[in-house]
Scaffold this active site. Structure first.
Site, PDB file in Angstrom:
ATOM      1  N   GLU A   1       1.705  -0.391  -5.012  1.00 25.93           N
ATOM      2  CA  GLU A   1       0.774   0.685  -5.345  1.00 25.93           C
ATOM      3  C   GLU A   1       1.659   1.912  -5.552  1.00 25.93           C
ATOM      4  OE1 GLU A   1      -3.360   2.608  -3.670  1.00 25.93           O
ATOM      5  OE2 GLU A   1      -1.780   2.199  -2.229  1.00 25.93           O
TER       6      GLU A   1
ATOM      7  N   ASP B   1       0.838  -1.191   0.000  1.00 25.75           N
ATOM      8  CA  ASP B   1       0.000   0.000   0.000  1.00 25.75           C
ATOM      9  C   ASP B   1       0.886   1.258   0.000  1.00 25.75           C
ATOM     10  OD1 ASP B   1      -2.653   1.335   0.454  1.00 25.75           O
ATOM     11  OD2 ASP B   1      -1.656   1.954   2.308  1.00 25.75           O
TER      12      ASP B   1
END
Length: 701
Positions: free
Chosen positions: A384, A348
């Site tokens: 990401e 993330d």
């Protein structure tokens, strides 16, 4: 409890609480503490039974060994040191701290002002010192026995070219599934139950990517609004499975889930959050890292170390540039691979992990450490590629072996099928694997993780059902979530009984899903998209642990599910669609063509065609690279038509002059499960609008 550290306490290389078979060795990092105490608790965690200073310090690691205690024992730490927020220090021994290496978390976390290192008085003053004991409200670590029967289980290590990812949520996937036993819904065991595994294997996916399953907290402000942290992006325990996902409270349930998925041929990837923690800004609670060594674990503000440096939008940024924090991240990853048998990770806000100082550095310490690690370099790694800091958008900027979520694929595919002007050139880039972003530094064509939807944003069904987000249930006046979704309700906002609109929506969903499956790169399916799951237009269900966020199995579109199975199978049957290296757009030796783009009249796309803002149709020929001697049998011709029905001329390429029409997404109207009959194609073919039509050489076999 009459316990004490052994006089023969020794320094083991492992941090955390390590059971030896005869006792437990405790070790924790803190560079600025003056004393660290180990606290032991009763079986139910309600009373502190012992408080012992860790007797040994070597470098910045504090440790001690206690004979006779082992699995099931509850513990935590208290750290003594300067309480000097203006210089970045927030030690407060009144606050019980969770071991950063704790393998399991026990008890119920209960928000209370006593959890904060300063006294909350409504003034926002974080310089005060709070003397209340936080232990009654704090979870505790649990000593673990790592033994588990992995007999017969083996890592799959499937090539990226053969990988199809399915992003899903443990609770969202199972809470409303009628065939999952009620007592297993919302748990790891429910996730690995027969109905779920059967669904995934029939769909044909090869890997599940689970939204965060490491121990996380519910935000206080959400609980006060009657909501809670559904997605899980507030991690506190990087080694512990989320407690609410375990039926019995034993971490063996997680291992059982992984073992069952592997037996079904499905890899398990974890979404991990190493960019920030649940402790938030300097106004947040003192639960673990802040109390152990705030100045080491978090990036301080360059202007004033009293404040945390926030590049994540959550109040803090984990300082992975610090060697011991980096070690914790790597130890965590290795633990999930070696002990829990995880196959890979999605990071993330991964740009935050590449910031050595302030700027992103693709050659930074985190990436170097991953690449040289013999355990981690061999598992699947997905970034990401952004954070909220300056220069945080880094699509294409990550080093091998990382793959990257490609949000441009999502946006451009949606815009093309919605009928936006001038999208054909960028659509061509996406279908070809986004070479502008990824074809450099010896990266392969699998660098792009392609998606048309993900947990963050509209589902595929909502993309064709809503023009605007509808996040009112989140309690933020519909201000949260992406404002631009490149969506189109096709005439009615939300659900409708109009058969014409329903059919048009289904046709566009088929076209988008087919584009996903026919593009170079690695496809990722959002869980539920394959049967038309809707979130009622909510594009940010991070706090909706309820029917809004859960998959609605009862309303499943069986016809669309059959189509998605067909498209997944079609991708697997056609290696041309999933190649390892980027395709060369110029004819090679012997005039062999790897990829070429054609206008509807059968001629190669020229500058005029590429710059035609109104163009809605394009054809692409793709051949397997490196197999020129058998090129005709390996070619495939795709026509993507976002406009009206159109006549096309089929090209003569690589020796192919006769074609078979094998797939037509527009004709799949739900009346049957066969998306178009296979038949010989004519030189001129009518292709339907809002559809993908596929041709293969007549001697394709």
């Amino acid at each position: 409890m009459n316990v004490s550290f052994s006089e023969l306490s020794f320094l083991k290389p492992e941090l955390g609480a390590e059971y030896t078979g005869e006792g437990t060795h405790f070790a924790v990092f803190s560079a600025h503490a003056e004393k660290i105490e180990l606290c032991l608790f009763s079986e139910d965690g309600s009373s502190e039974t012992a408080r012992l200073p860790l007797p040994k310090r070597e470098g910045d690691v504090w440790s001690g060994y206690i004979e006779g205690i082992g699995p099931g024992t509850l513990y935590g730490y208290r750290a003594h040191g300067p309480y000097d927020p203006n210089n970045g220090h927030r030690f407060n021994p009144n606050k019980l701290l969770l071991d950063p290496y704790g393998k399991q978390v026990a008890g119920t976390f209960a928000w209370d002002d006593a959890l904060f290192g300063y006294t909350i008085d409504g003034t926002g003053n974080d310089l005060s010192f709070d003397e209340r004991d936080s232990a009654p409200f704090m979870v505790k670590g649990v000593i673990q026995d790592p033994a588990f029967d992995w007999d017969g289980e083996q890592a799959i290590r499937r090539p990226w070219t053969d990988t199809i990812i399915y992003e899903t949520h443990v609770r969202g996937m199972t809470m409303a599934h009628p065939a999952v036993p009620e007592d297993l819904r919302g748990t790891f065991l429910g996730m690995a139950s027969d109905p779920i595994i059967e669904h995934l294997t029939k769909l044909g996916v090869t890997a599940v990517e689970l939204l965060p399953v490491q121990y996380f907290l519910d935000d206080r402000h959400l609980l006060e609004r009657g909501l809670r942290n559904y997605w899980g992006y507030q991690t506190l325990g990087y080694f512990a499975p989320q407690a609410r996902y375990m039926k019995s409270g034993r971490i063996t349930e997680f291992k059982t889930m992984v073992k069952r998925f592997h037996a079904a041929g499905i890899e398990v990837l974890m979404d991990v959050v190493f960019n920030h923690t649940a402790e938030g800004s300097e106004h947040g609670p003192t639960l673990s890292f802040r109390g152990l060594d705030n100045l080491s674990y978090y990036r301080p503000s360059p202007e004033n170390p009293r404040h945390t440096f926030d590049m994540t939008g959550t109040g803090n940024t984990l300082n992975v540039a610090h060697p011991m924090v980096l070690r914790m991240v790597l130890d965590s990853l290795r633990y999930w691979v070696q002990v829990m048998h995880i196959d890979g990770f999605r990071f993330d806000l991964a740009s935050a992990l590449g910031r050595e100082d302030i700027e992103f550095d693709r050659e930074g310490g985190f990436f170097d450490a991953i690449r040289q690690d013999p355990i981690l370099a061999g598992v699947k790694l997905v970034a990401e590629p952004w954070d909220i800091g300056a220069g945080g958008y880094q699509l294409g900027g990550f080093p091998h072996p990382f793959r990257e979520w490609n949000d441009r694929f999502r946006d451009d595919v949606r815009r093309f099928w919605k009928g936006d002007d001038g999208i054909v050139p960028v659509l061509a880039e996406r279908v070809a694997g986004s070479p502008v972003q990824f074809n450099h530094s010896d990266r392969g064509a699998t660098a792009s993780i392609n998606l048309v939807s993900a947990h963050d944003g509209f589902t595929l069904m909502d993309t064709v059902s809503y023009n605007d987000r509808h996040n009112e249930a989140n309690g933020e006046d519909n201000r949260d979530g992406h404002p631009e979704n490149h969506s189109d309700n096709m005439g009615v906002e939300g659900a409708t009984d109009d058969e014409g609109i329903k059919n048009a929506r289904a046709r566009r969903r088929r076209a988008m899903f087919a584009t996903l499956m026919a593009s170079q790169g690695v496809p990722m399916i959002l869980g539920g998209d394959e049967f038309g799951n809707s979130q009622g237009g909510n594009n940010n269900v991070y706090c909706e642990d309820n029917e809004i966020g859960w998959l609605d199995w009862a309303s499943g579109d069986e016809a669309f599910l059959a189509f998605c199975r067909k498209m997944v199978e079609f991708r697997k049957e056609n290696p041309s669609l999933r190649q390892e290296r980027f395709l060369n757009g110029e004819p090679g030796e012997g005039g062999h063509v790897e990829i070429a783009w054609y206008a509807a009249d059968g001629r190669p796309m020229d500058e005029g065609a590429w710059h035609d803002e109104a163009l809605r149709i394009v054809g692409v020929y793709i051949s397997r690279n490196g197999v020129a001697e058998s090129a005709p049998a390996n070619g495939i011709f795709l026509v993507l038509n976002a406009g009206a029905d159109s006549e096309i001329s089929l090209p003569h390429v690589n020796g192919t002059e006769r074609w078979q029409r094998v797939l037509d997404t527009a004709c799949f109207d739900g009346a049957s499960d066969d998306p178009g009959p296979v038949r010989a194609a004519r030189d001129h073919e009518l292709v339907a609008g809002q559809g993908v039509t596929v041709f293969v050489p007549a001697d394709h076999g």
